[in-house]
Design a protein around this motif. Structure first.
Motif, PDB file in Angstrom:
ATOM      1  N   LEU A  43       0.934  -1.066   0.018  1.00  0.00           N
ATOM      2  CA  LEU A  43       0.139  -0.175   0.138  1.00  0.00           C
ATOM      3  C   LEU A  43       0.803   1.413  -0.203  1.00  0.00           C
ATOM      4  CD1 LEU A  43      -2.639  -1.152   2.585  1.00  0.00           C
ATOM      5  CD2 LEU A  43      -2.658  -1.088   0.257  1.00  0.00           C
ATOM      6  N   LEU A  44       2.008   1.193   0.778  1.00  0.00           N
ATOM      7  CA  LEU A  44       2.786   2.493   0.924  1.00  0.00           C
ATOM      8  C   LEU A  44       4.344   2.101   0.820  1.00  0.00           C
ATOM      9  CD1 LEU A  44       2.929   5.586   1.662  1.00  0.00           C
ATOM     10  CD2 LEU A  44       2.601   4.976   3.831  1.00  0.00           C
ATOM     11  N   GLN A  45       5.073   3.014   0.614  1.00  0.00           N
ATOM     12  CA  GLN A  45       6.761   2.947   0.969  1.00  0.00           C
ATOM     13  C   GLN A  45       6.831   4.211   1.411  1.00  0.00           C
ATOM     14  OE1 GLN A  45       9.306   1.329  -1.708  1.00  0.00           O
ATOM     15  NE2 GLN A  45      11.020   1.216  -0.056  1.00  0.00           N
ATOM     16  N   CYS A  46       7.750   4.543   2.623  1.00  0.00           N
ATOM     17  CA  CYS A  46       8.036   5.604   2.705  1.00  0.00           C
ATOM     18  C   CYS A  46       9.138   5.844   3.910  1.00  0.00           C
ATOM     19  CB  CYS A  46       6.578   6.277   3.485  1.00  0.00           C
ATOM     20  SG  CYS A  46       6.158   5.468   5.071  1.00  0.00           S
ATOM     21  N   PHE A  47       9.761   6.864   4.537  1.00  0.00           N
ATOM     22  CA  PHE A  47      10.454   6.741   5.315  1.00  0.00           C
ATOM     23  C   PHE A  47       9.920   7.103   6.685  1.00  0.00           C
ATOM     24  CE2 PHE A  47      13.140   8.968   1.696  1.00  0.00           C
ATOM     25  CZ  PHE A  47      14.131   7.973   1.692  1.00  0.00           C
ATOM     26  N   VAL A  48      10.640   6.886   7.671  1.00  0.00           N
ATOM     27  CA  VAL A  48      10.033   6.781   9.193  1.00  0.00           C
ATOM     28  C   VAL A  48      10.173   8.398   9.778  1.00  0.00           C
ATOM     29  CG1 VAL A  48      10.229   6.038  11.369  1.00  0.00           C
ATOM     30  CG2 VAL A  48      10.605   4.640   9.675  1.00  0.00           C
ATOM     31  N   ALA A  49       9.035   9.029   9.867  1.00  0.00           N
ATOM     32  CA  ALA A  49       8.901  10.564  10.330  1.00  0.00           C
ATOM     33  C   ALA A  49       9.207  10.458  11.782  1.00  0.00           C
ATOM     34  CB  ALA A  49       7.628  10.988  10.027  1.00  0.00           C
ATOM     35  N   GLY A  50      10.057  11.322  12.181  1.00  0.00           N
ATOM     36  CA  GLY A  50      10.544  11.485  13.734  1.00  0.00           C
ATOM     37  C   GLY A  50      11.562  10.532  14.023  1.00  0.00           C
ATOM     38  N   PHE A  51      12.102  10.002  13.295  1.00  0.00           N
ATOM     39  CA  PHE A  51      13.149   8.763  13.670  1.00  0.00           C
ATOM     40  C   PHE A  51      14.028   9.047  14.630  1.00  0.00           C
ATOM     41  CE2 PHE A  51      17.011   6.095  12.415  1.00  0.00           C
ATOM     42  CZ  PHE A  51      16.323   4.870  12.843  1.00  0.00           C
ATOM     43  N   ARG A  52      14.610  10.480  14.277  1.00  0.00           N
ATOM     44  CA  ARG A  52      15.901  11.015  15.422  1.00  0.00           C
ATOM     45  C   ARG A  52      15.134  11.335  16.579  1.00  0.00           C
ATOM     46  NH1 ARG A  52      17.470  16.871  14.209  1.00  0.00           N
ATOM     47  NH2 ARG A  52      15.326  17.720  13.239  1.00  0.00           N
TER      48      ARG A  52
END
Length: 150
Positions: A43-52
Motif C-alpha cells: 500500500l505504501l513505501q515511505c521513510f520513518v517520520a520522527g526517526f531521530r
C-alpha cells in the motif's frame, strides 16, 4: 538497556519472517503453512517520520532489511489524529508521515485489513529522516485472482 543486549545481525529467511510475524501476535492462531499461501499487497513505501526523536538512531545499527515493523494507532496524538506509530522490536522508532497516514489510519480503525510493515532500506550515511524506509502491506490469499488490467 538495549546497548547491553547483544542483537544478532543476520539475513532474515522467510521462516524467520513468519516466526516474527507470529511472535507479534498478528497471526498467532494460524499455522505457519497457512501464511505461505499468502501474497503481499503493498500500500505504501515511505521513510520513518520522527526517526531521530525516538529510539531510531540508537537502534539503527541493529536493524536489518526485512525486519518487521509494528503499526500502532495513536488516535489521541495531540499533533495528528491519524497518527500511526512505528515500532521495531517493541521500541518506538517514529511514525508514518502525516501526509500519508489518513487512509491507513481509517483502515486500521475499521479493522478492515491487518496491516503489516517491514524495513525495505537502511542507510546510516544520510540525514536521520532518510535512514530507514519501510513498506506497509497486507496479506492476500493466493487463490484470489488479480484481473489482467490491474
Amino acid at each position: 538497556m538495549l546497548k547491553k543486549r547483544k542483537l544478532k545481525r543476520s539475513k532474515m529467511k522467510r521462516s524467520d519472517f513468519l516466526q516474527r510475524l507470529i511472535g507479534l501476535g498478528l497471526f498467532g492462531k494460524l499455522p505457519v503453512s497457512v501464511l505461505y499461501t499468502k501474497r503481499k499487497v503493498y500500500l505504501l513505501q515511505c521513510f520513518v517520520a520522527g526517526f531521530r526523536h525516538y529510539k531510531g538512531m540508537e537502534l539503527l545499527e541493529f536493524m536489518q532489511p526485512n525486519d518487521l515493523i509494528e503499526l500502532r494507532r495513536e488516535p489521541e496524538n495531540e499533533h495528528d489524529e491519524c497518527a500511526i506509530a512505528l515500532y521495531w522490536q517493541q521500541e518506538k522508532i517514529g511514525f508514518v508521515p502525516a501526509d500519508l497516514n489518513e487512509l491507513l489510519s481509517r483502515l486500521v480503525d475499521a479493522q478492515a485489513l491487518p496491516l503489516l510493515g517491514t524495513i525495505t532500506h537502511l542507510n546510516k550515511k544520510v540525514k536521520p529522516w532518510e535512514s530507514v524506509a519501510i513498506a506497509i502491506y497486507f496479506l492476500q490469499d493466493n487463490t484470489f485472482e488479480i484481473p489482467e488490467h490491474a
